[in-house]
Write a protein that holds these residues in place. Structure first.
Motif, PDB file in Angstrom:
ATOM      1  N   VAL A 162      20.039  53.197  39.853  1.00 33.15           N
ATOM      2  CA  VAL A 162      20.107  52.008  39.000  1.00 33.15           C
ATOM      3  C   VAL A 162      21.154  51.034  39.541  1.00 33.15           C
ATOM      4  CG1 VAL A 162      20.688  51.144  36.698  1.00 33.15           C
ATOM      5  CG2 VAL A 162      19.321  53.222  36.934  1.00 33.15           C
ATOM      6  N   LYS A 163      22.306  51.535  39.936  1.00 29.54           N
ATOM      7  CA  LYS A 163      23.364  50.678  40.456  1.00 29.54           C
ATOM      8  C   LYS A 163      22.984  50.085  41.810  1.00 29.54           C
ATOM      9  CE  LYS A 163      27.287  52.766  38.068  1.00 29.54           C
ATOM     10  NZ  LYS A 163      28.619  53.392  38.198  1.00 29.54           N
ATOM     11  N   ARG A 164      22.315  50.869  42.631  1.00 27.64           N
ATOM     12  CA  ARG A 164      21.949  50.392  43.971  1.00 27.64           C
ATOM     13  C   ARG A 164      21.006  49.201  43.901  1.00 27.64           C
ATOM     14  NH1 ARG A 164      18.505  52.189  48.530  1.00 27.64           N
ATOM     15  NH2 ARG A 164      17.435  53.688  47.198  1.00 27.64           N
ATOM     16  N   PHE A 165      20.160  49.174  42.869  1.00 33.58           N
ATOM     17  CA  PHE A 165      19.199  48.080  42.713  1.00 33.58           C
ATOM     18  C   PHE A 165      19.605  47.108  41.601  1.00 33.58           C
ATOM     19  CE2 PHE A 165      16.692  51.375  44.862  1.00 33.58           C
ATOM     20  CZ  PHE A 165      16.158  50.635  45.903  1.00 33.58           C
ATOM     21  N   ASN A 166      20.894  47.070  41.289  1.00 37.45           N
ATOM     22  CA  ASN A 166      21.434  46.107  40.313  1.00 37.45           C
ATOM     23  C   ASN A 166      20.727  46.157  38.962  1.00 37.45           C
ATOM     24  OD1 ASN A 166      23.267  45.072  42.227  1.00 37.45           O
ATOM     25  ND2 ASN A 166      21.778  43.604  42.983  1.00 37.45           N
ATOM     26  N   GLY A 167      20.332  47.354  38.536  1.00 37.51           N
ATOM     27  CA  GLY A 167      19.693  47.496  37.238  1.00 37.51           C
ATOM     28  C   GLY A 167      18.218  47.183  37.232  1.00 37.51           C
ATOM     29  N   ASN A 168      17.598  47.064  38.402  1.00 35.81           N
ATOM     30  CA  ASN A 168      16.198  46.660  38.480  1.00 35.81           C
ATOM     31  C   ASN A 168      15.257  47.772  38.917  1.00 35.81           C
ATOM     32  OD1 ASN A 168      16.477  43.705  37.886  1.00 35.81           O
ATOM     33  ND2 ASN A 168      17.857  43.840  39.640  1.00 35.81           N
ATOM     34  N   SER A 169      15.702  49.029  38.816  1.00 30.77           N
ATOM     35  CA  SER A 169      14.840  50.162  39.142  1.00 30.77           C
ATOM     36  C   SER A 169      13.787  50.349  38.046  1.00 30.77           C
ATOM     37  CB  SER A 169      15.667  51.442  39.263  1.00 30.77           C
ATOM     38  OG  SER A 169      16.683  51.302  40.221  1.00 30.77           O
ATOM     39  N   GLU A 207      26.848  43.346  35.049  1.00 29.79           N
ATOM     40  CA  GLU A 207      28.053  43.594  35.838  1.00 29.79           C
ATOM     41  C   GLU A 207      27.866  43.133  37.283  1.00 29.79           C
ATOM     42  OE1 GLU A 207      29.871  47.324  33.265  1.00 29.79           O
ATOM     43  OE2 GLU A 207      28.660  47.766  35.041  1.00 29.79           O
ATOM     44  N   SER A 208      26.647  43.257  37.793  1.00 24.51           N
ATOM     45  CA  SER A 208      26.364  42.769  39.141  1.00 24.51           C
ATOM     46  C   SER A 208      26.471  41.245  39.188  1.00 24.51           C
ATOM     47  CB  SER A 208      24.961  43.211  39.573  1.00 24.51           C
ATOM     48  OG  SER A 208      24.648  42.723  40.859  1.00 24.51           O
ATOM     49  N   ALA A 209      25.988  40.575  38.136  1.00 29.48           N
ATOM     50  CA  ALA A 209      26.079  39.110  38.080  1.00 29.48           C
ATOM     51  C   ALA A 209      27.534  38.655  38.046  1.00 29.48           C
ATOM     52  CB  ALA A 209      25.333  38.591  36.856  1.00 29.48           C
ATOM     53  N   ILE A 210      28.346  39.316  37.230  1.00 28.63           N
ATOM     54  CA  ILE A 210      29.760  38.945  37.131  1.00 28.63           C
ATOM     55  C   ILE A 210      30.470  39.172  38.471  1.00 28.63           C
ATOM     56  CG2 ILE A 210      31.954  39.589  36.058  1.00 28.63           C
ATOM     57  CD1 ILE A 210      30.357  40.160  33.491  1.00 28.63           C
ATOM     58  N   GLU A 221      20.613  30.464  41.334  1.00 27.54           N
ATOM     59  CA  GLU A 221      20.642  31.317  42.532  1.00 27.54           C
ATOM     60  C   GLU A 221      21.234  32.684  42.204  1.00 27.54           C
ATOM     61  OE1 GLU A 221      21.921  29.544  46.326  1.00 27.54           O
ATOM     62  OE2 GLU A 221      21.962  27.630  45.271  1.00 27.54           O
ATOM     63  N   LEU A 222      22.282  32.701  41.398  1.00 28.08           N
ATOM     64  CA  LEU A 222      22.891  33.965  41.000  1.00 28.08           C
ATOM     65  C   LEU A 222      21.910  34.801  40.199  1.00 28.08           C
ATOM     66  CD1 LEU A 222      25.352  35.862  40.615  1.00 28.08           C
ATOM     67  CD2 LEU A 222      25.987  34.471  38.623  1.00 28.08           C
ATOM     68  N   ALA A 223      21.234  34.187  39.242  1.00 23.58           N
ATOM     69  CA  ALA A 223      20.288  34.907  38.392  1.00 23.58           C
ATOM     70  C   ALA A 223      19.185  35.565  39.216  1.00 23.58           C
ATOM     71  CB  ALA A 223      19.680  33.955  37.362  1.00 23.58           C
ATOM     72  N   LEU A 224      18.624  34.818  40.137  1.00 21.64           N
ATOM     73  CA  LEU A 224      17.542  35.358  40.965  1.00 21.64           C
ATOM     74  C   LEU A 224      18.041  36.456  41.897  1.00 21.64           C
ATOM     75  CD1 LEU A 224      15.675  32.034  41.850  1.00 21.64           C
ATOM     76  CD2 LEU A 224      15.022  33.757  40.148  1.00 21.64           C
ATOM     77  N   LYS A 225      19.266  36.295  42.396  1.00 22.53           N
ATOM     78  CA  LYS A 225      19.831  37.281  43.326  1.00 22.53           C
ATOM     79  C   LYS A 225      19.953  38.650  42.685  1.00 22.53           C
ATOM     80  CE  LYS A 225      22.227  39.254  46.631  1.00 22.53           C
ATOM     81  NZ  LYS A 225      21.588  39.692  47.893  1.00 22.53           N
ATOM     82  N   VAL A 226      20.389  38.700  41.426  1.00 21.64           N
ATOM     83  CA  VAL A 226      20.643  39.998  40.790  1.00 21.64           C
ATOM     84  C   VAL A 226      19.467  40.508  39.969  1.00 21.64           C
ATOM     85  CG1 VAL A 226      23.136  39.637  40.795  1.00 21.64           C
ATOM     86  CG2 VAL A 226      21.805  38.974  38.780  1.00 21.64           C
ATOM     87  N   GLY A 227      18.329  39.770  39.967  1.00 22.64           N
ATOM     88  CA  GLY A 227      17.109  40.334  39.410  1.00 22.64           C
ATOM     89  C   GLY A 227      16.617  39.782  38.092  1.00 22.64           C
ATOM     90  N   TYR A 228      17.200  38.678  37.602  1.00 20.50           N
ATOM     91  CA  TYR A 228      16.667  38.047  36.397  1.00 20.50           C
ATOM     92  C   TYR A 228      15.432  37.227  36.768  1.00 20.50           C
ATOM     93  CZ  TYR A 228      21.039  39.328  34.094  1.00 20.50           C
ATOM     94  OH  TYR A 228      22.090  40.034  33.574  1.00 20.50           O
ATOM     95  N   TYR A 229      14.516  37.069  35.795  1.00 14.28           N
ATOM     96  CA  TYR A 229      13.287  36.317  36.066  1.00 14.28           C
ATOM     97  C   TYR A 229      13.590  34.857  36.377  1.00 14.28           C
ATOM     98  CZ  TYR A 229      11.304  40.382  33.688  1.00 14.28           C
ATOM     99  OH  TYR A 229      10.985  41.662  33.321  1.00 14.28           O
ATOM    100  N   ASP A 230      14.519  34.282  35.618  1.00 10.78           N
ATOM    101  CA  ASP A 230      14.885  32.883  35.801  1.00 10.78           C
ATOM    102  C   ASP A 230      16.233  32.641  35.122  1.00 10.78           C
ATOM    103  OD1 ASP A 230      14.338  32.719  33.030  1.00 10.78           O
ATOM    104  OD2 ASP A 230      12.269  32.112  33.417  1.00 10.78           O
ATOM    105  N   GLN A 231      16.718  31.409  35.201  1.00  5.07           N
ATOM    106  CA  GLN A 231      18.029  31.108  34.640  1.00  5.07           C
ATOM    107  C   GLN A 231      18.050  31.275  33.119  1.00  5.07           C
ATOM    108  OE1 GLN A 231      19.971  27.530  36.057  1.00  5.07           O
ATOM    109  NE2 GLN A 231      21.112  27.292  34.155  1.00  5.07           N
ATOM    110  N   ALA A 232      16.970  30.928  32.453  1.00  4.75           N
ATOM    111  CA  ALA A 232      16.916  31.040  30.992  1.00  4.75           C
ATOM    112  C   ALA A 232      17.052  32.499  30.552  1.00  4.75           C
ATOM    113  CB  ALA A 232      15.614  30.442  30.464  1.00  4.75           C
TER     114      ALA A 232
END
Length: 255
Positions: A162-169, A207-210, A221-232
């Motif tokens: 989970v940590k290796r994939f920034n919560g996106n496993s 925590e990865s975003a912070i 750019e930060l949101a997309l990098k750590v795995g969020y769908y979009d900024q919203a």
């Protein structure tokens, strides 16, 4: 606020994220009388002082458990904090209780550890410098390692994924890789980490975003990098877990 982080060494790296010291200016700020916590995958041992000098009083010592939501508690006014951030999955090994038992808890150290906590309070209160206090904490946790319980190897492996994939496993894949049904996996993961897998993944992504925030010029750019769908999606989940919008949150560090 001046903030200093120290990393543990040796085997403690598998159990403790870091030690930390925070100090406010007595001349320019009023004493802090509230203790604010955002969603976090770590449990904190925190000691609050009236100031950073050797004669300043220890006002409180608390254990606040890992949590999936922001919490605020009133405490005696302080100017100086010393703490240790313990991985939630280390709680079963170090203290022989399910990690979930500390989820969202806010306890005096003496209640959590009994007489051992009172002794630790005395040693911390009587130390002369922050460095000595950190050394006392380091020695205490090294002593804890001598009596540690065996870790749940399959859940530890899942947490690392989970940590290796920034919560996106994918949780279904984590359960399959652990040779457990989804229900069995969820139960064991919750006991070991303190959260169900979905919630733990959300916190790790936060925590990865912070952690990565300084490296990106925009929230998108930060949101997309750590795995969020979009900024919203990022802003909505960030506020749910911290109580602040991203911009409000990072303005706090400028004070």
């Amino acid at each position: 606020m001046d903030y200093l982080v120290t990393q543990p060494d040796g085997e403690l790296k598998n159990y403790i994220s870091h030690y930390w010291v925070g100090t406010w200016n007595l001349d320019s700020t009023p004493p802090n009388d509230s203790y604010y916590v955002i969603a976090s995958s770590t449990t904190e041992f925190t000691f609050g002082f009236s100031g950073s000098g050797k004669e300043d009083d220890l006002l409180f010592s608390i254990v606040h458990g890992h949590t999936q939501e922001p919490l605020q508690k009133m405490v005696e006014g302080y100017y100086h904090l010393i703490g240790v951030s313990i991985y939630s999955h280390a709680i079963p090994s170090l203290f022989n209780i399910p990690a979930y038992d500390l989820n969202r808890e806010f306890l005096p150290l003496s209640i959590f550890l009994g007489g051992e906590g009172e002794e630790l309070n005395d040693r911390i209160a009587n130390a002369r410098t922050s460095r000595e206090r950190l050394e006392i904490l380091d020695d205490y946790f090294k002593g804890r390692l001598k009596h540690q319980r065996e870790s749940d190897v399959r859940m530890l492996k899942a947490i690392k994924e989970v940590k290796r994939f920034n919560g996106n496993s994918k949780i279904i894949d984590l359960a399959s890789d652990s040779f457990l049904s989804q229900k069995q996996f969820n139960r064991r993961f919750k006991d070991f980490s303190g959260f169900n897998p979905k919630t733990f993944s959300k916190i790790i992504r936060l925590e990865s975003a912070i952690k990565n925030y300084p490296a990106f010029p925009s929230l998108t750019e930060l949101a997309l990098k750590v795995g969020y769908y979009d900024q919203a999606h990022f802003i909505r989940e960030f506020k749910e877990l911290t109580g602040f919008s991203p911009r409000e949150f990072w303005k706090l560090s400028e004070k």
